[in-house]
Write a protein that holds these residues in place. Structure first.
Motif, PDB file in Angstrom:
ATOM      1  N   CYS A   1       3.054   9.282 -11.655  1.00  0.00           N
ATOM      2  CA  CYS A   1       1.715   9.352 -12.128  1.00  0.00           C
ATOM      3  C   CYS A   1       0.971  10.497 -11.402  1.00  0.00           C
ATOM      4  O   CYS A   1      -0.073  10.107 -11.044  1.00  0.00           O
ATOM      5  CB  CYS A   1       1.048   8.218 -12.290  1.00  0.00           C
ATOM      6  N   PRO A   2       1.420  11.727 -11.492  1.00  0.00           N
ATOM      7  CA  PRO A   2       0.748  12.815 -10.540  1.00  0.00           C
ATOM      8  C   PRO A   2      -0.312  13.157 -11.382  1.00  0.00           C
ATOM      9  O   PRO A   2      -0.593  12.976 -12.724  1.00  0.00           O
ATOM     10  CB  PRO A   2       1.747  13.856 -10.667  1.00  0.00           C
TER      11      PRO A   2
ATOM     12  N   TRP B   1       6.157   1.018 -13.713  1.00  0.00           N
ATOM     13  CA  TRP B   1       6.007  -0.556 -13.942  1.00  0.00           C
ATOM     14  C   TRP B   1       7.115  -1.209 -13.972  1.00  0.00           C
ATOM     15  O   TRP B   1       7.413  -2.326 -13.491  1.00  0.00           O
ATOM     16  CB  TRP B   1       5.343  -0.767 -15.173  1.00  0.00           C
ATOM     17  N   LEU B   2       8.276  -0.566 -14.433  1.00  0.00           N
ATOM     18  CA  LEU B   2       9.839  -1.164 -14.156  1.00  0.00           C
ATOM     19  C   LEU B   2      10.097  -1.454 -12.780  1.00  0.00           C
ATOM     20  O   LEU B   2      10.584  -2.767 -12.495  1.00  0.00           O
ATOM     21  CB  LEU B   2      10.735  -0.282 -14.892  1.00  0.00           C
ATOM     22  N   ILE B   3       9.724  -0.438 -11.800  1.00  0.00           N
ATOM     23  CA  ILE B   3      10.044  -0.595 -10.474  1.00  0.00           C
ATOM     24  C   ILE B   3       9.336  -1.629  -9.906  1.00  0.00           C
ATOM     25  O   ILE B   3       9.846  -2.761  -9.225  1.00  0.00           O
ATOM     26  CB  ILE B   3       9.887   0.570  -9.645  1.00  0.00           C
ATOM     27  N   ILE B   4       7.911  -2.030 -10.075  1.00  0.00           N
ATOM     28  CA  ILE B   4       7.082  -2.868  -9.815  1.00  0.00           C
ATOM     29  C   ILE B   4       7.513  -4.317 -10.279  1.00  0.00           C
ATOM     30  O   ILE B   4       7.366  -5.389  -9.458  1.00  0.00           O
ATOM     31  CB  ILE B   4       5.583  -2.521 -10.076  1.00  0.00           C
ATOM     32  N   GLY B   5       7.998  -4.392 -11.563  1.00  0.00           N
ATOM     33  CA  GLY B   5       8.531  -5.643 -12.080  1.00  0.00           C
ATOM     34  C   GLY B   5       9.498  -6.227 -11.234  1.00  0.00           C
ATOM     35  O   GLY B   5       9.735  -7.302 -11.080  1.00  0.00           O
ATOM     36  N   LEU B   6      10.603  -5.159 -11.129  1.00  0.00           N
ATOM     37  CA  LEU B   6      11.774  -5.510 -10.301  1.00  0.00           C
ATOM     38  C   LEU B   6      11.623  -5.969  -8.977  1.00  0.00           C
ATOM     39  O   LEU B   6      12.079  -7.048  -8.370  1.00  0.00           O
ATOM     40  CB  LEU B   6      12.826  -4.289 -10.298  1.00  0.00           C
ATOM     41  N   VAL B   7      10.496  -5.351  -8.150  1.00  0.00           N
ATOM     42  CA  VAL B   7      10.334  -5.717  -6.869  1.00  0.00           C
ATOM     43  C   VAL B   7       9.660  -7.080  -7.027  1.00  0.00           C
ATOM     44  O   VAL B   7       9.586  -8.095  -6.151  1.00  0.00           O
ATOM     45  CB  VAL B   7       9.360  -4.685  -6.480  1.00  0.00           C
ATOM     46  N   THR B   8       8.654  -7.258  -7.994  1.00  0.00           N
ATOM     47  CA  THR B   8       7.932  -8.539  -8.157  1.00  0.00           C
ATOM     48  C   THR B   8       8.942  -9.833  -8.487  1.00  0.00           C
ATOM     49  O   THR B   8       8.760 -10.803  -8.027  1.00  0.00           O
ATOM     50  CB  THR B   8       6.983  -8.467  -9.084  1.00  0.00           C
ATOM     51  N   ILE B   9       9.774  -9.596  -9.353  1.00  0.00           N
ATOM     52  CA  ILE B   9      10.747 -10.872  -9.890  1.00  0.00           C
ATOM     53  C   ILE B   9      11.763 -11.108  -8.876  1.00  0.00           C
ATOM     54  O   ILE B   9      12.252 -12.334  -8.946  1.00  0.00           O
ATOM     55  CB  ILE B   9      11.467 -10.175 -11.158  1.00  0.00           C
TER      56      ILE B   9
ATOM     57  N   GLY C   1       0.781  -1.207   0.017  1.00  0.00           N
ATOM     58  CA  GLY C   1      -0.032   0.021  -0.036  1.00  0.00           C
ATOM     59  C   GLY C   1       0.780   1.106   0.179  1.00  0.00           C
ATOM     60  O   GLY C   1       0.555   2.253  -0.795  1.00  0.00           O
ATOM     61  N   TYR C   2       1.963   1.361   0.816  1.00  0.00           N
ATOM     62  CA  TYR C   2       2.801   2.479   0.734  1.00  0.00           C
ATOM     63  C   TYR C   2       3.291   2.717  -0.482  1.00  0.00           C
ATOM     64  O   TYR C   2       3.608   3.706  -1.016  1.00  0.00           O
ATOM     65  CB  TYR C   2       3.760   2.257   1.911  1.00  0.00           C
ATOM     66  N   LEU C   3       3.970   1.356  -1.075  1.00  0.00           N
ATOM     67  CA  LEU C   3       4.817   1.549  -2.274  1.00  0.00           C
ATOM     68  C   LEU C   3       4.009   1.900  -3.453  1.00  0.00           C
ATOM     69  O   LEU C   3       4.323   3.056  -4.290  1.00  0.00           O
ATOM     70  CB  LEU C   3       5.585   0.284  -2.697  1.00  0.00           C
ATOM     71  N   SER C   4       2.740   1.619  -3.449  1.00  0.00           N
ATOM     72  CA  SER C   4       2.068   1.935  -4.703  1.00  0.00           C
ATOM     73  C   SER C   4       1.478   3.280  -4.522  1.00  0.00           C
ATOM     74  O   SER C   4       1.361   4.129  -5.381  1.00  0.00           O
ATOM     75  CB  SER C   4       0.603   1.005  -4.579  1.00  0.00           C
ATOM     76  N   GLY C   5       1.164   3.652  -3.497  1.00  0.00           N
ATOM     77  CA  GLY C   5       0.701   5.195  -3.178  1.00  0.00           C
ATOM     78  C   GLY C   5       2.013   5.981  -3.637  1.00  0.00           C
ATOM     79  O   GLY C   5       1.873   7.144  -4.158  1.00  0.00           O
ATOM     80  N   HIS C   6       3.049   5.685  -2.914  1.00  0.00           N
ATOM     81  CA  HIS C   6       4.241   6.555  -3.362  1.00  0.00           C
ATOM     82  C   HIS C   6       4.746   6.581  -4.774  1.00  0.00           C
ATOM     83  O   HIS C   6       4.959   7.460  -5.465  1.00  0.00           O
ATOM     84  CB  HIS C   6       5.654   5.858  -2.641  1.00  0.00           C
TER      85      HIS C   6
END
Length: 114
Positions: free
Chosen positions: A28-29, A40-48, A17-22
């Motif tokens: 994407c302001p 999405w690159l950051i989300i992908g790296l965290v997920t992989i 929740g914190y990461l997505s909000g940040h």
């Protein structure tokens, strides 16, 4: 038990929740330039990281044939759990049930004949 099994999911929701909000605020302001590809690159790296760590630590988290189980301090045969003894016991139990069924059928038949 259900609460305990859901604890990892509950604990994971806090940083997600914190990461997505940040990430949404930063990449994407509501107004201004958006850079969703980086988000999405950051989300992908965290997920992989999870599958990579599981692959690298496979020998540590898997139970091999000769390892001792830490929970019960016994050796387990992971690959072949149908030992000769367990097969014999299963066969004897099966025969016992069949004999019991035959005896019940014979009793019912004798009661019908009387």
């Amino acid at each position: 038990y259900m609460a305990i099994t859901n604890a990892p999911l509950f604990l994971a929701k806090l940083p997600v929740g914190y990461l997505s909000g940040h990430l949404l605020q930063k990449y994407c302001p509501e107004t201004g330039p958006r850079n969703s590809q980086i988000m999405w690159l950051i989300i992908g790296l965290v997920t992989i990281t999870s599958p990579i760590m599981m692959t690298l630590c496979y020998n540590y988290i898997s139970n091999t044939n000769d390892e001792e189980c830490e929970m019960c301090s016994r050796k387990h045969d992971v690959q072949d759990d149908t030992t000769e003894e367990s097969m014999r016991l299963e066969y004897e139990t099966e025969i016992e049930y069949e004999n019991h069924d035959v005896q019940d059928d014979a009793k019912e038949e004798s009661m019908r004949l009387e």
